[in-house]
Design a protein around this motif. Structure first.
Motif, mmCIF file in Angstrom:
data_model
loop_
_atom_site.group_PDB
_atom_site.id
_atom_site.type_symbol
_atom_site.label_atom_id
_atom_site.label_comp_id
_atom_site.label_asym_id
_atom_site.label_seq_id
_atom_site.Cartn_x
_atom_site.Cartn_y
_atom_site.Cartn_z
ATOM 1 N N GLN A 9 24.517 54.348 -15.587
ATOM 2 C CA GLN A 9 23.797 54.281 -16.855
ATOM 3 C C GLN A 9 23.444 52.840 -17.124
ATOM 4 O O GLN A 9 24.297 51.971 -17.083
ATOM 5 N N SER A 10 22.185 52.560 -17.371
ATOM 6 C CA SER A 10 21.789 51.188 -17.664
ATOM 7 C C SER A 10 22.283 50.792 -19.036
ATOM 8 O O SER A 10 22.073 51.512 -20.003
ATOM 9 N N PRO A 11 22.924 49.628 -19.156
ATOM 10 C CA PRO A 11 23.367 49.176 -20.475
ATOM 11 C C PRO A 11 22.210 48.782 -21.363
ATOM 12 O O PRO A 11 22.396 48.514 -22.537
ATOM 13 N N MET A 12 21.008 48.740 -20.798
ATOM 14 C CA MET A 12 19.850 48.370 -21.603
ATOM 15 C C MET A 12 19.110 49.598 -22.104
ATOM 16 O O MET A 12 18.144 49.504 -22.842
ATOM 17 N N ASP A 13 19.520 50.803 -21.652
ATOM 18 C CA ASP A 13 18.971 52.028 -22.193
ATOM 19 C C ASP A 13 19.632 52.321 -23.531
ATOM 20 O O ASP A 13 20.512 51.620 -23.981
ATOM 21 N N GLU A 14 19.226 53.449 -24.156
ATOM 22 C CA GLU A 14 19.936 53.876 -25.342
ATOM 23 C C GLU A 14 21.409 53.991 -24.993
ATOM 24 O O GLU A 14 21.776 54.612 -23.996
ATOM 25 N N PRO A 15 22.287 53.390 -25.777
ATOM 26 C CA PRO A 15 23.694 53.298 -25.383
ATOM 27 C C PRO A 15 24.389 54.639 -25.382
ATOM 28 O O PRO A 15 24.026 55.565 -26.089
ATOM 29 N N VAL A 16 25.424 54.719 -24.566
ATOM 30 C CA VAL A 16 26.256 55.908 -24.512
ATOM 31 C C VAL A 16 27.696 55.478 -24.741
ATOM 32 O O VAL A 16 28.030 54.302 -24.666
ATOM 33 N N THR A 17 28.547 56.422 -24.993
ATOM 34 C CA THR A 17 29.951 56.102 -25.208
ATOM 35 C C THR A 17 30.579 55.667 -23.910
ATOM 36 O O THR A 17 30.404 56.297 -22.873
ATOM 37 N N HIS A 18 31.329 54.571 -23.940
ATOM 38 C CA HIS A 18 31.971 54.038 -22.748
ATOM 39 C C HIS A 18 33.400 54.551 -22.641
ATOM 40 O O HIS A 18 34.149 54.540 -23.601
ATOM 41 N N HIS A 19 33.755 54.991 -21.443
ATOM 42 C CA HIS A 19 35.128 55.410 -21.179
ATOM 43 C C HIS A 19 35.638 54.721 -19.936
ATOM 44 O O HIS A 19 36.339 55.299 -19.128
ATOM 45 N N GLY A 20 35.258 53.475 -19.759
ATOM 46 C CA GLY A 20 35.602 52.767 -18.539
ATOM 47 C C GLY A 20 37.084 52.506 -18.425
ATOM 48 O O GLY A 20 37.811 52.484 -19.408
ATOM 49 N N PRO A 21 37.568 52.319 -17.196
ATOM 50 C CA PRO A 21 38.978 52.035 -16.974
ATOM 51 C C PRO A 21 39.331 50.653 -17.456
ATOM 52 O O PRO A 21 38.470 49.796 -17.593
ATOM 53 N N PRO A 22 40.592 50.383 -17.718
ATOM 54 C CA PRO A 22 40.981 49.049 -18.156
ATOM 55 C C PRO A 22 40.883 48.077 -17.015
ATOM 56 O O PRO A 22 40.864 48.452 -15.857
ATOM 57 N N GLY A 23 40.866 46.798 -17.385
ATOM 58 C CA GLY A 23 40.869 45.764 -16.363
ATOM 59 C C GLY A 23 40.221 44.521 -16.878
ATOM 60 O O GLY A 23 39.127 44.547 -17.391
ATOM 61 N N GLY A 24 40.881 43.391 -16.733
ATOM 62 C CA GLY A 24 40.288 42.117 -17.105
ATOM 63 C C GLY A 24 40.220 41.874 -18.581
ATOM 64 O O GLY A 24 39.609 40.925 -19.029
ATOM 65 N N GLY A 25 40.798 42.729 -19.423
ATOM 66 C CA GLY A 25 40.718 42.530 -20.864
ATOM 67 C C GLY A 25 41.520 41.337 -21.314
ATOM 68 O O GLY A 25 42.555 41.005 -20.759
ATOM 69 N N ARG A 331 34.530 50.727 -27.644
ATOM 70 C CA ARG A 331 35.218 51.167 -26.434
ATOM 71 C C ARG A 331 36.704 51.334 -26.733
ATOM 72 O O ARG A 331 37.298 50.487 -27.411
ATOM 73 N N PRO A 332 37.326 52.374 -26.178
ATOM 74 C CA PRO A 332 38.755 52.558 -26.412
ATOM 75 C C PRO A 332 39.634 51.736 -25.479
ATOM 76 O O PRO A 332 40.832 51.597 -25.726
ATOM 77 N N LEU A 333 39.039 51.177 -24.417
ATOM 78 C CA LEU A 333 39.800 50.437 -23.418
ATOM 79 C C LEU A 333 39.164 49.070 -23.189
ATOM 80 O O LEU A 333 37.962 48.870 -23.469
ATOM 81 N N PRO A 334 39.930 48.115 -22.677
ATOM 82 C CA PRO A 334 39.371 46.781 -22.422
ATOM 83 C C PRO A 334 38.199 46.810 -21.461
ATOM 84 O O PRO A 334 38.068 47.714 -20.629
ATOM 85 N N THR A 335 37.352 45.826 -21.560
ATOM 86 C CA THR A 335 36.170 45.698 -20.717
ATOM 87 C C THR A 335 36.555 45.161 -19.346
ATOM 88 O O THR A 335 37.176 44.099 -19.257
ATOM 89 N N PRO A 336 36.202 45.853 -18.271
ATOM 90 C CA PRO A 336 36.509 45.329 -16.938
ATOM 91 C C PRO A 336 35.852 43.972 -16.718
ATOM 92 O O PRO A 336 34.706 43.742 -17.128
ATOM 93 N N ASN A 337 36.599 43.072 -16.087
ATOM 94 C CA ASN A 337 36.095 41.746 -15.680
ATOM 95 C C ASN A 337 35.835 40.796 -16.843
ATOM 96 O O ASN A 337 35.222 39.736 -16.652
ATOM 97 N N ALA A 338 36.295 41.150 -18.045
ATOM 98 C CA ALA A 338 36.160 40.207 -19.157
ATOM 99 C C ALA A 338 37.088 39.018 -18.932
ATOM 100 O O ALA A 338 38.185 39.161 -18.387
ATOM 101 N N LEU A 339 36.645 37.840 -19.342
ATOM 102 C CA LEU A 339 37.468 36.644 -19.172
ATOM 103 C C LEU A 339 38.733 36.735 -20.018
ATOM 104 O O LEU A 339 38.661 37.075 -21.209
ATOM 105 N N PRO A 340 39.878 36.423 -19.444
ATOM 106 C CA PRO A 340 41.079 36.306 -20.287
ATOM 107 C C PRO A 340 40.953 35.065 -21.150
ATOM 108 O O PRO A 340 40.449 34.034 -20.702
ATOM 109 N N LEU A 341 41.372 35.168 -22.383
ATOM 110 C CA LEU A 341 41.280 34.015 -23.276
ATOM 111 C C LEU A 341 42.422 33.045 -22.982
ATOM 112 O O LEU A 341 43.521 33.459 -22.625
#
Length: 573
Positions: A9-25, A331-341
C-alpha cells in the motif's frame, strides 16, 4: 510498493490503518535537569493556566476559543491535557463516562495543547497524554511528577507532506529524505518549507533531531553536518507554525499553487495527514517518510503524582480503546526502523535550541578569508586524512555559502601579502545581493561557491589581518541601513604579522576604537583556526565591536566554528 508496515500500500495514497510489526521504536526518554533551560525558553510569554484553557474539540481540528474561568466547573474530577491530534479521541472516551448529560460540567475536562505548553504551564493536569514520552522527562525536570502507565497508547511516524506535485518531485515509493529536501530548498526546487517550533511541538522537536541525524550521515565532520542542517533552517518560510493551523489554512485553499508558495512542504504526524485526506478537501495532500531520519511520535498515558481520583483515571484509560485509536488514524505498535531517541539530553536539546534561536534577518556580510602562507600547512583532518588547512577551509566554506538566506547582501575578500608591494587584501566576490546574476547565468551565491572551491593560499605570504579588518569595517560601516544587520566575518589561522601593514595589537585596538560609531554598528564575527592562533586578539576585536569570536583549535572544529559564527550573526540583537 510496501509501506513501513510491509503491506502493499502506498503511504501516499488514501491512508489505511497500519498494523505493522514492532521494531525500531523509540523508547521513553527521561531528560535530565539541564533541560530546564528549555522550559525557561518555552515559558517566556506562554505560561497559560491549565484551567482557563479551551477543552478539546470533538473533531480533529484546532480548538475553538471560548471564555471559561478557573472555578466555572468546580465539580470537575479529572483534568486531562492531550496533544491536539489525540485529544478528540480522548474527549470522546471521556464523554462515555459522563452519567449526567444535563450537567454542563463534565466530570473529566480534556484540554488540547502542544506538549511544550503543558510542560511550561504553572498548573499541571491530573492526566497527561503528550505526543512523545520525552516531554515527561522535560516536565519532571522542571518539578512535575508524571509517571507513564505501561507502554504508549499509540504511535505515529512523522512525514513530510505537501501538494502532490511537490511531494512527488522529492519522493519515490512514498519515501523521501531530509537531505533531498535540504538540497531542493537550497537550489530553489522547493519554494517553501514550513516547520513547527522545536521548543513547543513534538513534530518540531523530533523533526529537528531527524534533520540533524540525516545530515550526520552525509559527512564525518560534525560541523559540516550542522552547516547542512542550518541550510534548511535558513530557508524556512515559517519556523514556528502550528501544525493544526497549517492544515486548516491548506483546507481553506482552492488553488494548489497558492499552497505551494504559501506553505509548501511541512512535517506532521501520519495521523494528521490521514485525517486531512479523509476530509476530501479541494487541495489534496500527499506525504512521504524521510528514510534518512525517520522519527515517530508516541502517546504515553501519564498520571500525576497528586492525582486524587485513581478510579476515574483507570476508567478513562480503559475507555480509550485500541480500536478507537486505530480508527482515529494512529498505529498501535511502534514504527519499524524509527530512530531511537538519544539518552543524553544535549542530543535533543542542543539542535532544537540552535534551530529555534536562529533568527532570519536581512543581512549584509563581508567575508574576510585568510590566504596567507600558513594556510598551506598540512594537518590531520577528520577521518584520518592529511590535508592542508586551506583544503579544509575550502570544504567547509563550500557548505557555508549555502547558508545565506535570499535577502543577504554579501562580498568576499582574501587577505594576504605575497610580495612587499602587494595590497593587504583583494576582492574576490564583489559586494551585492546574493541572488543577483553576475554574468547572466551565475548568481553571486554561485560566485561564492566557486571562490571557495578555487581558494588557494600563497606560499610565504604575510598576514595583514589588522589592516584588512580595519578596511573591512570601514567599508561596511558606509553600508549600514535600518532593518539590516551588517557584519564582518573573519576566518584566519594566525596572527597579524610578516607584512608591510604589520601593527601591534594596541595600535590596532586604538584605531578600531576610533572608528566605532554606535549609530552604525558593524560587529566582527571571528573564527580563529589552529593551535597558534591569537584568540585574545580575535576576542578583543570582536568584543569591541559587539561581535563574537570562536576558536577552532582542532581541524574538526573548523566547520563547527563556522556554524557557530553563522548562528551568532543571526542571533536576536
Amino acid at each position: 510498493m510496501s509501506d513501513l508496515t510491509g503491506r502493499n500500500q502506498s503511504p501516499m495514497d488514501e491512508p489505511v490503518t497500519h498494523h505493522g510489526p514492532p521494531g525500531g521504536g523509540a523508547g521513553r526518554i527521561l531528560l535530565a535537569a539541564a533541560i530546564v533551560l528549555l522550559l525557561v525558553a518555552v515559558a517566556g510569554g506562554t505560561t497559560w493556566w491549565m484551567y482557563t484553557r479551551d477543552p478539546a474539540p470533538t473533531t480533529n481540528t484546532a480548538p475553538t476559543a471560548r471564555p471559561s474561568a478557573p472555578d466555572a466547573c468546580p465539580g470537575v474530577k479529572l483534568r486531562v491535557a492531550a496533544a491536539p491530534e489525540i485529544a478528540p479521541a480522548v474527549q470522546a472516551a471521556a464523554k462515555t463516562l459522563d452519567d449526567d448529560e444535563a450537567d454542563p460540567c463534565d466530570p473529566i475536562k480534556v484540554v488540547a495543547e502542544e506538549p511544550g505548553v503543558t510542560a511550561a504551564g504553572a498548573a499541571k493536569p491530573d492526566v497527561w497524554i503528550p505526543s512523545s514520552s520525552v516531554w515527561l522527562g522535560i516536565a519532571n525536570a522542571g518539578g512535575a511528577a508524571f509517571t507513564a502507565q505501561d507502554k504508549p497508547m499509540a504511535y505515529s511516524p512523522i512525514m513530510l507532506a505537501g501538494p502532490g506535485t511537490v511531494t512527488d518531485s522529492l519522493s519515490q515509493g512514498g519515501r523521501t529524505s531530509w537531505a533531498q529536501l535540504t538540497g531542493a530548498v537550497a537550489t530553489g526546487k522547493v519554494v517553501a518549507v514550513t516547520m513547527p517550533d522545536a521548543r513547543t511541538s513534538t513534530v518540531g522537536l523530533l523533526s529537528v533531531y531527524g534533520v540533524n541525524a540525516a545530515m550526520a550521515r552525509t559527512t564525518p565532520d560534525s560541523g559540516i553536518a550542522q552547516l547542512r542542517a542550518l541550510t534548511l533552517r535558513s530557508r524556512l518560510k515559517e519556523a514556528a507554525a502550528d501544525p493544526s493551523k497549517v492544515l486548516a489554512r491548506v483546507a481553506k485553499q482552492w488553488n494548489t499553487n497558492s499552497v505551494v508558495y504559501d506553505v509548501g512542504l511541512f512535517p506532521l504526524v501520519e495521523q494528521q495527514l490521514k485525517t486531512y485526506q479523509r476530509g476530501k478537501h479541494t487541495v489534496p495532500l500527499k506525504g512521504a517518510y524521510p528514510a534518512d531520519g525517520l522519527v515517530q511520535a508516541d502517546y504515553p498515558f501519564a498520571v500525576a503524582k497528586n492525582n486524587q481520583d485513581t478510579e476515574l483515571t483507570a476508567k478513562l484509560r480503559a475507555a480509550i480503546t485500541r480500536s478507537s485509536l486505530i480508527q482515529a488514524g494512529f498505529r498501535p505498535l511502534p514504527t519499524p526502523n524509527a530512530l531511537p531517541l538519544p539518552p543524553q539530553p544535549a542530543a535533543l536539546l542542543a539542535p532544537a535550541t540552535m534551530w529555534s534561536e536562529y533568527k532570519s534577518l536581512a543581512t549584509q556580510v563581508l567575508l574576510l578569508i585568510d590566504a596567507s602562507g600558513s594556510m598551506n600547512q598540512k594537518i590531520q583532518a577528520p577521518g584520518g586524512r592529511t590535508v592542508t588547512r586551506a583544503a579544509l577551509l575550502r570544504e567547509s566554506g563550500r557548505f557555508a555559502a549555502d547558508l545565506f538566506a535570499e535577502d543577504t547582501t554579501v562580498g568576499m575578500w582574501y587577505f594576504g601579502q605575497p610580495t612587499p608591494t602587494s595590497p593587504a587584501h583583494r576582492e574576490v566576490v564583489p559586494f551585492g545581493p546574493i541572488t543577483e546574476q553576475l554574468d547572466g547565468t551565475k548568481t553571486r551565491r554561485d560566485a561564492l561557491i566557486k571562490a571557495m572551491d578555487t581558494y588557494r593560499a600563497a606560499d610565504n605570504s604575510g598576514t595583514p589581518l589588522y589592516q584588512s579588518v580595519l578596511d573591512g569595517v570601514a567599508q561596511m560601516r558606509e553600508k549600514v541601513a535600518p532593518g539590516t544587520v551588517t557584519l564582518v566575518v573573519v576566518l584566519t589561522d594566525g596572527e597579524d604579522g610578516e607584512s608591510t601593514f604589520k601593527m601591534t595589537q594596541a595600535q590596532f585596538m586604538t584605531k578600531l576604537a576610533a572608528e566605532q560609531d554606535p549609530s552604525r554598528p558593524v560587529p566582527i564575527i571571528a573564527v580563529g583556526y589552529g593551535p597558534d592562533v591569537d584568540m585574545k586578539a580575535l576576542n578583543d576585536m570582536s568584543t569591541a565591536t559587539g561581535g563574537k569570536a570562536f576558536p577552532a583549535t582542532n581541524p574538526a572544529d573548523l566547520s563547527s566554528a563556522i556554524a557557530k559564527a553563522f548562528l551568532a550573526a543571526h542571533a536576536p540583537r
